[in-house]
Scaffold this motif. Structure first.
Motif, PDB file in Angstrom:
ATOM      1  N   ASP A 198      32.350  51.296  -2.839  1.00 24.82           N
ATOM      2  CA  ASP A 198      32.262  52.490  -1.996  1.00 24.82           C
ATOM      3  C   ASP A 198      32.065  52.045  -0.554  1.00 24.82           C
ATOM      4  O   ASP A 198      31.041  51.467  -0.209  1.00 24.82           O
ATOM      5  N   VAL A 258      36.576  53.658  -3.075  1.00 22.41           N
ATOM      6  CA  VAL A 258      36.324  55.001  -2.554  1.00 22.41           C
ATOM      7  C   VAL A 258      35.822  54.861  -1.125  1.00 22.41           C
ATOM      8  O   VAL A 258      35.087  53.922  -0.803  1.00 22.41           O
ATOM      9  N   HIS A 259      36.257  55.790  -0.265  1.00 22.39           N
ATOM     10  CA  HIS A 259      35.899  55.668   1.151  1.00 22.39           C
ATOM     11  C   HIS A 259      35.965  57.034   1.818  1.00 22.39           C
ATOM     12  O   HIS A 259      36.866  57.823   1.544  1.00 22.39           O
ATOM     13  N   TYR A 285      40.449  56.317  -3.703  1.00 21.80           N
ATOM     14  CA  TYR A 285      40.080  57.724  -3.554  1.00 21.80           C
ATOM     15  C   TYR A 285      39.386  57.888  -2.212  1.00 21.80           C
ATOM     16  O   TYR A 285      38.309  57.314  -1.988  1.00 21.80           O
ATOM     17  N   THR A 286      39.995  58.627  -1.312  1.00 23.50           N
ATOM     18  CA  THR A 286      39.389  58.859   0.001  1.00 23.50           C
ATOM     19  C   THR A 286      38.906  60.305   0.092  1.00 23.50           C
ATOM     20  O   THR A 286      39.525  61.209  -0.461  1.00 23.50           O
ATOM     21  N   ALA A 295      30.560  59.619   0.763  1.00 28.16           N
ATOM     22  CA  ALA A 295      31.648  60.104  -0.081  1.00 28.16           C
ATOM     23  C   ALA A 295      31.122  60.924  -1.260  1.00 28.16           C
ATOM     24  O   ALA A 295      31.641  62.005  -1.554  1.00 28.16           O
ATOM     25  N   TYR A 296      30.089  60.409  -1.937  1.00 28.62           N
ATOM     26  CA  TYR A 296      29.564  61.152  -3.086  1.00 28.62           C
ATOM     27  C   TYR A 296      28.844  62.434  -2.676  1.00 28.62           C
ATOM     28  O   TYR A 296      29.091  63.495  -3.271  1.00 28.62           O
ATOM     29  N   TYR A 303      34.218  63.439  -7.068  1.00 27.60           N
ATOM     30  CA  TYR A 303      34.003  61.990  -7.093  1.00 27.60           C
ATOM     31  C   TYR A 303      33.861  61.524  -8.536  1.00 27.60           C
ATOM     32  O   TYR A 303      34.484  60.539  -8.960  1.00 27.60           O
ATOM     33  N   GLU A 306      37.213  61.733 -10.477  1.00 27.35           N
ATOM     34  CA  GLU A 306      38.137  60.663 -10.129  1.00 27.35           C
ATOM     35  C   GLU A 306      37.697  59.339 -10.766  1.00 27.35           C
ATOM     36  O   GLU A 306      38.525  58.585 -11.278  1.00 27.35           O
TER      37      GLU A 306
END
Length: 312
Positions: A198, A258-259, A285-286, A295-296, A303, A306
């Motif tokens: 992340d 993820v970002h 996953y952006t 992100a979360y 989130y 995904e």
């Protein structure tokens, strides 16, 4: 002869000036005192205006986690440091997320909601205080260089403690995300089933140069050599020994990147770049509107969806 001594004196002064500048770089970038560690441990919520809208949510997560039963685990690092982590179990026998926090952070603060999120994914969680952070020993942060070795130490411990059938997911946020990617570039036990990175960065050099130019307003080409020298002389490690980009070429497990697309510290393009070069199973996953490490909190259930879809 007098000229010689003048030249020697000037050279000596220059050496002292350079060493002084290098030491200042070391203190700023890599060193954290015991007092700073204690103060960071008391700072339970991440500072900065980007995080203010989420403080209530994060505070709720932390209060909830403090009610969960946990077991404290201890390992000794390759260089003799005592490292500590807290294990939270929801589902006996479920995969365990081995979680690593970010730069100058700690497990409880940086992994806000991490336990709840892992439980929602059907996983258990082992939250690690990285070297020089939280309850773990040490005063030198190495941007993932030595931390990746600590990751392997934890992996060996988990296989020994939980048994040969345990499944482990390497999870990290920010510097922790880079840590697990660097670790995944080396031989992993068969128990390691994947990586969740992340907002991790590409290389220590790239993120340090970005901070030098963006935050300090200095030319990175001139300042970075002093920072690298500081790591070598006073930290005992090489910033360019390895990095996430090189590690990914040897990675043999699935990687979920993820970002946050609004990340103002580690650019989202870093994850895009790493996803592009990752040779195996992968997913990027952006999250629109999410700043660094958010992100979360921003995406919530999406989130989790995904992440579950990828690792299913």
């Amino acid at each position: 002869m007098e000229v010689f001594w003048w030249i020697l004196g000037i050279a000596g002064v220059l050496v002292l000036v350079v060493l002084g500048a290098v030491y200042v770089c070391f203190r700023m970038a890599f060193y954290i005192s015991d007092k700073e560690k204690a103060e960071n441990a008391l700072r339970e919520l991440p500072p900065g205006k980007a995080y203010l809208p989420f403080h209530e949510m994060m505070n709720g997560w932390q209060k909830e986690v403090k009610t969960f039963p946990y077991e404290t685990f201890t390992v000794k690092s390759f260089d003799g440091l005592i490292l500590k982590g807290k294990y939270y179990e929801k589902y006996p026998g479920a995969p365990i997320e081995l979680m690593f926090h970010g730069y100058r952070g700690n497990a409880l603060r940086d992994l806000c909601g991490g336990v709840q999120r892992s439980f929602a994914c059907g996983h258990n969680a082992l939250l690690v205080d990285q070297r020089a952070s939280g309850d773990s020993e040490g005063n030198i942060i190495s941007f993932g260089i030595n931390e990746r070795r600590d990751c392997h130490t934890w992996l060996r411990f988990m296989v020994e403690h939980f048994g040969p059938d345990v499944q482990i997911l390497l999870t990290g946020i920010s510097m922790g995300g880079a840590t697990v990617l660097m670790a995944a570039g080396e031989e992993l036990p068969a128990n390691a089933i994947g990586v969740l990175s992340d907002c991790g960065y590409t290389t220590p050099k790239e993120i340090i140069c970005r901070v030098i130019e963006k935050d300090m307003k200095l030319p990175a080409a001139l300042a970075y050599p002093f920072v690298r020298l500081a790591a070598r002389i006073f930290g005992g490690f090489d910033l360019e020994e390895t990095d996430s980009v090189r590690a990914l070429s040897n990675c043999k497990v699935p990687v979920f990147f993820v970002h946050g697309e609004a990340d103002g510290f580690v650019p989202c393009d870093m994850s895009r770049k790493m996803h592009g070069i990752c040779p195996g199973q992968k997913r990027l996953y952006t999250v629109p509107g999410a700043d660094h490490g958010l992100a979360y909190p921003v995406a919530g259930e999406k989130y989790i969806e995904e992440l579950n879809a990828f690792f299913s």
